[in-house]
Design an enzyme around this catalytic site. Structure first.
Site, PDB file in Angstrom:
ATOM      1  N   ALA A  63       0.909  -1.203  -0.137  1.00  0.00           N
ATOM      2  CA  ALA A  63       0.051  -0.143   0.079  1.00  0.00           C
ATOM      3  C   ALA A  63       0.753   1.240  -0.102  1.00  0.00           C
ATOM      4  CB  ALA A  63      -1.055   0.014   1.277  1.00  0.00           C
ATOM      5  N   GLY A 108       0.679  -4.822   0.884  1.00  0.00           N
ATOM      6  CA  GLY A 108      -0.513  -4.971  -0.154  1.00  0.00           C
ATOM      7  C   GLY A 108      -0.256  -5.550  -1.536  1.00  0.00           C
ATOM      8  N   GLU A 111      -0.398  -9.254  -0.892  1.00  0.00           N
ATOM      9  CA  GLU A 111      -1.852  -9.672  -0.536  1.00  0.00           C
ATOM     10  C   GLU A 111      -2.802  -9.360  -2.118  1.00  0.00           C
ATOM     11  OE1 GLU A 111      -2.166  -6.319   2.329  1.00  0.00           O
ATOM     12  OE2 GLU A 111      -2.861  -7.886   3.521  1.00  0.00           O
ATOM     13  N   GLU A 131       4.541  -5.504   7.177  1.00  0.00           N
ATOM     14  CA  GLU A 131       3.711  -4.260   7.991  1.00  0.00           C
ATOM     15  C   GLU A 131       4.166  -4.369   9.617  1.00  0.00           C
ATOM     16  OE1 GLU A 131       2.473  -6.618   6.060  1.00  0.00           O
ATOM     17  OE2 GLU A 131       0.961  -5.982   4.826  1.00  0.00           O
TER      18      GLU A 131
HETATM   19  N1  CO8 Z   1       4.684   2.933  -0.284  1.00  0.00           N
HETATM   20  C1  CO8 Z   1       5.174   4.249  -0.824  1.00  0.00           C
HETATM   21  N2  CO8 Z   1       6.146   4.627  -1.481  1.00  0.00           N
HETATM   22  C2  CO8 Z   1       7.213   3.402  -1.580  1.00  0.00           C
HETATM   23  C3  CO8 Z   1       6.845   2.354  -1.046  1.00  0.00           C
HETATM   24  C4  CO8 Z   1       5.327   1.975  -0.505  1.00  0.00           C
HETATM   25  N3  CO8 Z   1       5.060   0.838   0.165  1.00  0.00           N
HETATM   26  N4  CO8 Z   1       7.593   1.160  -1.372  1.00  0.00           N
HETATM   27  C5  CO8 Z   1       8.592   2.035  -1.959  1.00  0.00           C
HETATM   28  N5  CO8 Z   1       8.344   3.168  -2.248  1.00  0.00           N
HETATM   29  C6  CO8 Z   1       8.995   4.227  -2.699  1.00  0.00           C
HETATM   30  C7  CO8 Z   1      10.242   4.754  -1.831  1.00  0.00           C
HETATM   31  O1  CO8 Z   1       9.617   5.581  -0.835  1.00  0.00           O
HETATM   32  C8  CO8 Z   1      10.902   5.492  -2.933  1.00  0.00           C
HETATM   33  O2  CO8 Z   1      10.543   6.655  -3.162  1.00  0.00           O
HETATM   34  P1  CO8 Z   1      11.656   8.060  -3.325  1.00  0.00           P
HETATM   35  O3  CO8 Z   1      12.466   7.773  -4.345  1.00  0.00           O
HETATM   36  O4  CO8 Z   1      10.453   9.066  -3.643  1.00  0.00           O
HETATM   37  O5  CO8 Z   1      12.314   8.094  -2.039  1.00  0.00           O
HETATM   38  C9  CO8 Z   1      10.944   4.598  -4.250  1.00  0.00           C
HETATM   39  O6  CO8 Z   1       9.535   3.775  -3.834  1.00  0.00           O
HETATM   40  C10 CO8 Z   1      12.098   3.407  -4.356  1.00  0.00           C
HETATM   41  O7  CO8 Z   1      11.994   2.914  -3.154  1.00  0.00           O
HETATM   42  P2  CO8 Z   1      13.398   2.553  -2.186  1.00  0.00           P
HETATM   43  O8  CO8 Z   1      14.200   3.721  -2.491  1.00  0.00           O
HETATM   44  O9  CO8 Z   1      13.103   2.487  -0.932  1.00  0.00           O
HETATM   45  O10 CO8 Z   1      14.024   1.109  -3.081  1.00  0.00           O
HETATM   46  P3  CO8 Z   1      14.739   0.131  -2.353  1.00  0.00           P
HETATM   47  O11 CO8 Z   1      15.390  -0.932  -3.552  1.00  0.00           O
HETATM   48  O12 CO8 Z   1      15.922   0.758  -1.576  1.00  0.00           O
HETATM   49  O13 CO8 Z   1      13.988  -0.770  -1.381  1.00  0.00           O
HETATM   50  C11 CO8 Z   1      12.182  -2.080  -0.845  1.00  0.00           C
HETATM   51  C12 CO8 Z   1      12.901  -1.534  -1.910  1.00  0.00           C
HETATM   52  C13 CO8 Z   1      12.771  -2.877   0.345  1.00  0.00           C
HETATM   53  C14 CO8 Z   1      10.902  -2.471  -1.266  1.00  0.00           C
HETATM   54  C15 CO8 Z   1      11.592  -0.681   0.150  1.00  0.00           C
HETATM   55  O14 CO8 Z   1      11.015   0.298  -0.765  1.00  0.00           O
HETATM   56  C16 CO8 Z   1      10.507  -0.647   1.143  1.00  0.00           C
HETATM   57  O15 CO8 Z   1      10.768  -1.309   2.257  1.00  0.00           O
HETATM   58  N6  CO8 Z   1       9.404  -0.442   0.748  1.00  0.00           N
HETATM   59  C17 CO8 Z   1       8.058  -0.452   1.770  1.00  0.00           C
HETATM   60  C18 CO8 Z   1       7.511  -1.848   1.697  1.00  0.00           C
HETATM   61  C19 CO8 Z   1       6.402  -1.884   2.814  1.00  0.00           C
HETATM   62  O16 CO8 Z   1       6.807  -1.816   3.865  1.00  0.00           O
HETATM   63  N7  CO8 Z   1       5.142  -2.172   2.536  1.00  0.00           N
HETATM   64  C20 CO8 Z   1       4.045  -2.716   3.209  1.00  0.00           C
HETATM   65  C21 CO8 Z   1       3.274  -1.424   3.168  1.00  0.00           C
HETATM   66  S1  CO8 Z   1       2.151  -1.330   4.468  1.00  0.00           S
HETATM   67  C22 CO8 Z   1       0.920  -2.238   3.519  1.00  0.00           C
HETATM   68  O17 CO8 Z   1       1.049  -2.581   2.403  1.00  0.00           O
HETATM   69  C23 CO8 Z   1      -0.395  -2.531   4.311  1.00  0.00           C
HETATM   70  C24 CO8 Z   1      -1.505  -3.027   3.502  1.00  0.00           C
HETATM   71  C25 CO8 Z   1      -2.784  -2.649   4.210  1.00  0.00           C
HETATM   72  C26 CO8 Z   1      -3.480  -1.377   4.068  1.00  0.00           C
HETATM   73  C27 CO8 Z   1      -4.754  -1.478   4.598  1.00  0.00           C
HETATM   74  C28 CO8 Z   1      -5.270   0.057   4.371  1.00  0.00           C
HETATM   75  C29 CO8 Z   1      -4.398   1.481   4.202  1.00  0.00           C
END
Ligand code: CO8
Length: 250
Positions: A63, A108, A111, A131
């Site tokens: 998400a 997400g 999921e 999460e």
């Molecule tokens: N949301 C928003 N932006 C994101 C997300 C995300 N989930 N994942 C990555 N991005 C963005 C980063 O912020 C970054 O943006 P910017 O260049 O502007 O800084 C860009 O994508 C590239 O990401 P990274 O630089 O972090 O790339 P890396 O290769 O270093 O790392 C990862 C990749 C490991 C995937 C890392 O980006 C990461 O950990 N992302 C988050 C993963 C995460 O925690 N996902 C779960 C989110 S919570 C969720 O999904 C809950 C679902 C239920 C929701 C219910 C209702 C709201």
């Protein structure tokens, strides 16, 4: 920019989440676009659907965390429930839906892949439910579908540790139907759907509707607890830490 690309190939619909700069994170626009597509009677025009992500880094990294800031408990519950509804629409499709996963399928994104009827993963793909890193819990069905797909003991391990699951392990666990070399997931999904196209479409629809029967109680509880987690100090710290690119201090 169109956040969900749609392309017809033969009788297949190929959908591509198109936010590669944010690793295809699922924001409100992506959900609205998915809902619009899956609310239609797709069986009139297509015999199968492939869902993929743009670029080669991610299917979807979750998400969109940027949308979590300032959510009330009611907002969080609504968002979780409305996202779950979109995933139920996908699961309830009477034509087969295959997720073609390259790169990250996290939170997400994992999921969403699990809401599809099958998953074809490229060998670099990584699945996971991170999460807890954010002080949150899954909100789009992983507490149910991950358990259904890989069993309780493995699911609880991955839900609690947030460890990522390689494509190879995901295949061994039964999360993924097939592992293919990089760049070949959409073609492999097409092959499976081309085979299913030769079968009776009504029989296919009936099997899908039986296998994906109604089991919504656990999802409701997940939404309620997700909303509670969202307004906690813990989630506030976890989300801020992610956005500030630092480790959370739980
Ligand atoms: N949301 C928003 N932006 C994101 C997300 C995300 N989930 N994942 C990555 N991005 C963005 C980063 O912020 C970054 O943006 P910017 O260049 O502007 O800084 C860009 O994508 C590239 O990401 P990274 O630089 O972090 O790339 P890396 O290769 O270093 O790392 C990862 C990749 C490991 C995937 C890392 O980006 C990461 O950990 N992302 C988050 C993963 C995460 O925690 N996902 C779960 C989110 S919570 C969720 O999904 C809950 C679902 C239920 C929701 C219910 C209702 C709201």
């Amino acid at each position: 920019m169109d956040v969900l690309l749609k392309e017809q190939q033969d009788e297949l619909l190929i959908l591509t989440i198109n936010r590669p700069q944010a690793l295809n994170a699922l924001n409100k626009e992506v959900f609205a676009a998915l809902k619009a597509v899956f609310s239609e009677d797709l069986s009139a025009s297509y015999r199968g659907i492939i869902l993929s992500g743009a670029g080669n880094k991610a299917f979807a990294a979750g998400a969109d965390i940027k949308e979590f800031i300032g959510l009330s408990k009611a907002d969080a519950q609504r968002l979780s429930a409305s996202g779950q509804e979109v995933f139920f629409l996908i699961e309830a499709s009477t034509i087969p839906v295959i997720a073609a996963v390259q790169g990250f399928a996290l939170g997400g994104g994992c999921e969403l892949a699990m809401a599809c009827h099958m998953i074809v993963a490229e060998e670099q793909a990584l699945f996971g439910q991170p999460e807890v890193n954010l002080g949150l819990i899954p909100g789009y069905g992983a507490t149910q579908r991950l358990v259904e797909r890989i069993g309780k003991s493995k699911a609880i391990q991955y839900l609690l540790t947030a460890d990522m699951i390689s494509a190879q392990k995901a295949y061994a666990y039964g999360l993924v139907n097939q592992v293919v070399p990089q760049g070949q997931s959409v073609d492999a999904a097409k092959k499976i759907l081309t085979k299913i196209k030769t079968k009776g479409p009504q029989a296919v629809a009936k099997i899908l509707s039986i296998v994906y029967g109604d089991t919504k109680d656990g999802y409701k509880k997940e939404s309620e607890l997700f909303a509670q987690a969202m307004i906690s100090d813990e989630a506030n710290e976890g989300v801020q830490a992610f956005l500030e690119k630092r480790k959370p201090n739980f």
